[in-house]
Design an enzyme around this catalytic site. Structure first.
Site, PDB file in Angstrom:
ATOM      1  N   ASP A 244      -8.068 -11.109  -7.982  1.00 30.40           N
ATOM      2  CA  ASP A 244      -7.142 -11.247  -9.108  1.00 30.40           C
ATOM      3  C   ASP A 244      -7.620 -10.330 -10.234  1.00 30.40           C
ATOM      4  O   ASP A 244      -8.757 -10.476 -10.716  1.00 30.40           O
ATOM      5  CB  ASP A 244      -7.151 -12.719  -9.549  1.00 30.40           C
ATOM      6  CG  ASP A 244      -6.127 -12.995 -10.628  1.00 30.40           C
ATOM      7  OD1 ASP A 244      -5.716 -12.067 -11.347  1.00 30.40           O
ATOM      8  OD2 ASP A 244      -5.739 -14.175 -10.763  1.00 30.40           O
TER       9      ASP A 244
ATOM     10  N   TRP B 185       2.116   3.036  -2.416  1.00 33.82           N
ATOM     11  CA  TRP B 185       1.747   4.022  -3.454  1.00 33.82           C
ATOM     12  C   TRP B 185       0.473   4.751  -3.033  1.00 33.82           C
ATOM     13  O   TRP B 185       0.408   5.981  -3.090  1.00 33.82           O
ATOM     14  CB  TRP B 185       1.558   3.332  -4.820  1.00 33.82           C
ATOM     15  CG  TRP B 185       2.846   3.030  -5.539  1.00 33.82           C
ATOM     16  CD1 TRP B 185       4.085   2.880  -4.976  1.00 33.82           C
ATOM     17  CD2 TRP B 185       3.035   2.870  -6.954  1.00 33.82           C
ATOM     18  NE1 TRP B 185       5.018   2.609  -5.945  1.00 33.82           N
ATOM     19  CE2 TRP B 185       4.402   2.595  -7.156  1.00 33.82           C
ATOM     20  CE3 TRP B 185       2.188   2.886  -8.054  1.00 33.82           C
ATOM     21  CZ2 TRP B 185       4.931   2.379  -8.445  1.00 33.82           C
ATOM     22  CZ3 TRP B 185       2.709   2.665  -9.335  1.00 33.82           C
ATOM     23  CH2 TRP B 185       4.075   2.420  -9.524  1.00 33.82           C
TER      24      TRP B 185
ATOM     25  N   GLY C 106       0.768  -1.243   0.000  1.00 31.95           N
ATOM     26  CA  GLY C 106       0.000   0.000   0.000  1.00 31.95           C
ATOM     27  C   GLY C 106       0.798   1.292   0.000  1.00 31.95           C
ATOM     28  O   GLY C 106       0.222   2.362   0.199  1.00 31.95           O
TER      29      GLY C 106
ATOM     30  N   LYS D 162       4.256  -0.554 -14.494  1.00 35.43           N
ATOM     31  CA  LYS D 162       5.503  -1.311 -14.387  1.00 35.43           C
ATOM     32  C   LYS D 162       5.608  -2.267 -15.573  1.00 35.43           C
ATOM     33  O   LYS D 162       4.638  -2.955 -15.908  1.00 35.43           O
ATOM     34  CB  LYS D 162       5.489  -2.123 -13.084  1.00 35.43           C
ATOM     35  CG  LYS D 162       6.816  -2.815 -12.777  1.00 35.43           C
ATOM     36  CD  LYS D 162       6.648  -4.073 -11.968  1.00 35.43           C
ATOM     37  CE  LYS D 162       6.321  -3.918 -10.514  1.00 35.43           C
ATOM     38  NZ  LYS D 162       7.453  -3.572  -9.667  1.00 35.43           N
TER      39      LYS D 162
ATOM     40  N   ASP E  38      -5.638  -5.637  -5.209  1.00 37.70           N
ATOM     41  CA  ASP E  38      -4.529  -6.596  -5.103  1.00 37.70           C
ATOM     42  C   ASP E  38      -5.064  -7.983  -4.780  1.00 37.70           C
ATOM     43  O   ASP E  38      -6.138  -8.137  -4.206  1.00 37.70           O
ATOM     44  CB  ASP E  38      -3.528  -6.184  -4.016  1.00 37.70           C
ATOM     45  CG  ASP E  38      -2.128  -6.725  -4.293  1.00 37.70           C
ATOM     46  OD1 ASP E  38      -1.246  -5.933  -4.689  1.00 37.70           O
ATOM     47  OD2 ASP E  38      -1.901  -7.953  -4.148  1.00 37.70           O
TER      48      ASP E  38
ATOM     49  N   ASP F 181       1.511  -1.282 -10.502  1.00 41.13           N
ATOM     50  CA  ASP F 181       2.819  -1.782 -10.050  1.00 41.13           C
ATOM     51  C   ASP F 181       2.753  -3.308  -9.964  1.00 41.13           C
ATOM     52  O   ASP F 181       3.531  -3.934  -9.256  1.00 41.13           O
ATOM     53  CB  ASP F 181       3.139  -1.158  -8.673  1.00 41.13           C
ATOM     54  CG  ASP F 181       4.621  -1.245  -8.309  1.00 41.13           C
ATOM     55  OD1 ASP F 181       5.457  -1.407  -9.225  1.00 41.13           O
ATOM     56  OD2 ASP F 181       4.946  -1.152  -7.109  1.00 41.13           O
TER      57      ASP F 181
END
Ligand code: SAM
Length: 207
Positions: free
Chosen positions: A97, A63, A61, A162, A81, A122
């Protein structure tokens, strides 16, 4: 968090030596990943008050924590997440997911009818160590994050993602260039020098 299996002792030792890990602990951030977003934000002035943000691969957490602290709570974040995440002000957390339809539906419901200003991902798959497996998995997550941009980003919105250098990354960057006015790829200082990790920073979404 993407650490290779079977090397947990080496990983732990590296964590203990890592100056960003130590700094994050000292500064009260949940993870060293915060310094990557901090650099992306400092260089690009990404964050502005009253934004609606989707944070993909958000746990633990840091970010979301950085955003809500920087904007003094004047933000709404939908964080997602596979893993659980401790609550944060201004954050609605969806555990699931991101590749599942059920999770997508929960994200859509949390966003509601508003247009999103920033999608940041990310996400990293669990690294198997076999590049032929890991690279397509990570590109798949990036593709899905871009699909989410197409669906929820408002005109002028931004996308941070990312990526891992390797097969598929050039085509992915080319695809984002068709949709955003400016696309840059950067390697924040806190991104481990030996890793193939980089961040795409795409600005000003053109619907
Ligand atoms: N940005 C985070 C922070 O600042 O604390 C760190 C994110 S960590 C590098 C990557 C995260 O991506 C992990 O928590 C992992 O569970 C998540 N992730 C990987 N695959 C996912 C998926 N398919 N759906 C949702 N989350 C996923």
């Amino acid at each position: 968090m993407g650490k290779p299996r079977g090397t947990s002792r080496g990983w732990k030792e590296r964590q203990e030596r890592d100056p960003y890990v130590q700094q994050a602990r000292k500064d009260g951030w949940r993870s060293r990943a915060v310094y990557k977003l901090e650099e992306i934000d400092r260089k690009g002035r990404l964050l502005k008050p009253d934004m609606l943000i989707v944070d993909l691969g958000a746990a633990p957490g840091s970010w979301s924590q950085y955003v809500t602290e920087k904007l003094k709570g004047r933000v709404r974040i939908v964080a997602v997440d596979l893993l659980p995440m401790d609550s944060l002000p201004s954050v609605e957390f969806v555990q699931g997911d991101f590749t599942d339809d059920e999770t997508l539906a929960a994200i859509r419901a949390a966003i509601g009818d508003d247009r999103v200003d920033l999608v940041m991902s990310d996400m990293a798959p669990n690294i198997s160590g076999t590049r032929a497996v890991d690279q397509p998995r990570s590109m798949y997550l990036a593709e899905l994050a871009l699909d989410m941009c197409r669906e929820v980003l408002g005109k002028g919105g931004d996308f941070v993602c990312k990526l891992f250098q390797g097969e598929g990354i050039d085509a992915f960057i080319a695809e984002t260039r068709k949709r955003f006015a400016s696309v840059k790829v950067m390697k924040p200082k806190a991104s481990r020098p030996g890793s193939r990790e980089v961040y795409l920073v795409a600005r000003n979404y053109q619907i």
